[in-house]
Design a protein around this motif. Structure first.
Motif: not given
Length: 63
Positions: A43-52
């Motif tokens: 998901x986009x949320x999973x990608x965002x969390x990984x980047x953070x």
């Protein structure tokens, strides 16, 4: 629905995620996020969390 999204962390472009079927493939925009290059996320949320998380780890290493 778009097939590409910009991921930002602290007002900094981390990368772009591109829809690949049901998943999203990360393409780093900065060398700090190279560890995420070509990783796929559900998901986009999973990608965002990984980047953070990646940004937090870099901050810890830098002091």
């Amino acid at each position: 629905m778009s097939d590409a999204y910009v991921i930002e962390v602290s007002s900094r472009t981390a990368g772009i995620v591109v829809r690949d079927g049901r998943n999203f493939c990360f393409h780093a925009a900065h060398r700090d996020f190279h560890s995420l290059e070509r990783r796929t996320f559900a998901s986009l949320l999973a990608a965002q969390k990984a980047a953070k998380l990646c940004a937090e780890q870099i901050r810890k290493l830098m002091g």
